[in-house]
Write a protein that holds these residues in place. Sequence first.
Motif: not given
Length: 509
Positions: A379-393, A439-446, A453-457
Amino acid sequence: MTLIEITLPKTIAKALHLPASSPRRQQLKVLKKLLKKAKLTEFGQHYRFDEILMSKHIGKRFQQLVPTHDYNAIYKQWWNKTLEGKRDVCWPGKIKYYALSSGTSESASKYIPVTEDLLSGNRMVMIKQLFSLRHYDDIPFANLRKGWLMLGGSTELQQGKGYYAGDLSGITAKKVPFWFTPFYKPGKKIAKMSDWNDKIEEIVEQAPNWDISFVVGVPAWIQMCMEKIVERYKLATIHDIWPNLSFFVHGGVSFEPYKKGFEKLLAKPLTYIETYLASEGFIAYQERQNAKGMKLSINDHIFFEFVPFDDKNFDSDGNLVENPTTYMIHEVEEGRDYAILLSTSAGAWRYLIGDTVRFVDAERCEIVITGRTKHFLSLVGEHLSVDNMSKALQLATEELNVSIPEFTVAGVPHGSFFAHHWYVASDDHVDAALLRNKIDQHLKELNDDYAVERASALKEVYLDVLPEQTFMDFLESKGKIGGQHKFPRVLKGNMLQDWKAFLSKTTIS
């Protein structure tokens, strides 16, 4: 003696012992074979296949003369003619079968051509995968001669004007080789059933009569089937009724979210074998035990190209740009995401399948599926892939010791900014706030872009925990129950609106 040794003709077995050569050479050999077969078709004449075959650099000339296609482009210009009965359009002869596919986001069915050449190539890859089991440790080979439960679409296909259409799994089951028939379950009568609930009920009814060693299918539906069998016969585990169950062949989605709930149904470990069988062809399979990825089928019936999945080659909606950068098998790099282009023995030419992959071992041509070109959030340049989501979960559920077999994520407005809204399926007791934070914390690490972007938009992350049945009921409401249907990991557009409306009705009722 194994099932393979008993049933395979010597000529086929001999053909599988192919001489070792470089991936590039194998792929060029496949391309030449495809071009020669299709050079007199309308497509082959239009794009000068004869000239390509005479070129010194056949791969590069092919890329110069033949444009890339997504489904809409190739259907509008070429494939629609085959549905009208026209012969020799993109592949020699008349197309008699079509795999109906809507992916996991679009509602309109896609008609993917399926030819005898494609099915033959798929079978050859399947046999190679069976042969690869001889490299596995502690494999109970005697179990290969027992029952194989293949849970797929109905073999009762839709009939058009001179063609049949349905799930690829249904087409494949309808054309099971004669040597495999004694082992194939649930058998032709049950496989023909089109009502998914009736099919599952009949499988549950027949379960005590079968000695199953292999189960094959999408994890969610296999798990549901086994749960119903365990419940019906008041069993502790599925091994109480199928003591020889040893293998689970799965594909299409990451198995990790399902693993915890799946293994609750088992008395002993299974050997998990991952495959990558799409409507367009048998793309890859796990060749080695405990391998990190699947080996591409590079010397059979598919020519592969790879498009870097980045802003230069795809727009913000995940659509391929004109004249994208494309690489052949010998030009790829490990650790980089690529979208796949296929040219196949069913008349797909430089066709964007919609999946993204990453090479984990370029020398062995081993890949993992990382997502879909249109299933990502940026949405704002976070470039979050399904792979990132699955791994964080996965990391979060392991820490909380809960099972979450399904999830989906949507991007939503948050005032003048944006947020992500997670919907997760679990029948366990889950602390939604704690899961959301993990989940949020793991995505920041991954993902560094996500962290920025979690610190901005990207101002907020929401998470709702829903019963697993809610996800299954939504698929059923969309006519996507059973077989190869999977829940989309990212919801956008009309599908997101339909999901919200469905949840609203479910809450009210």
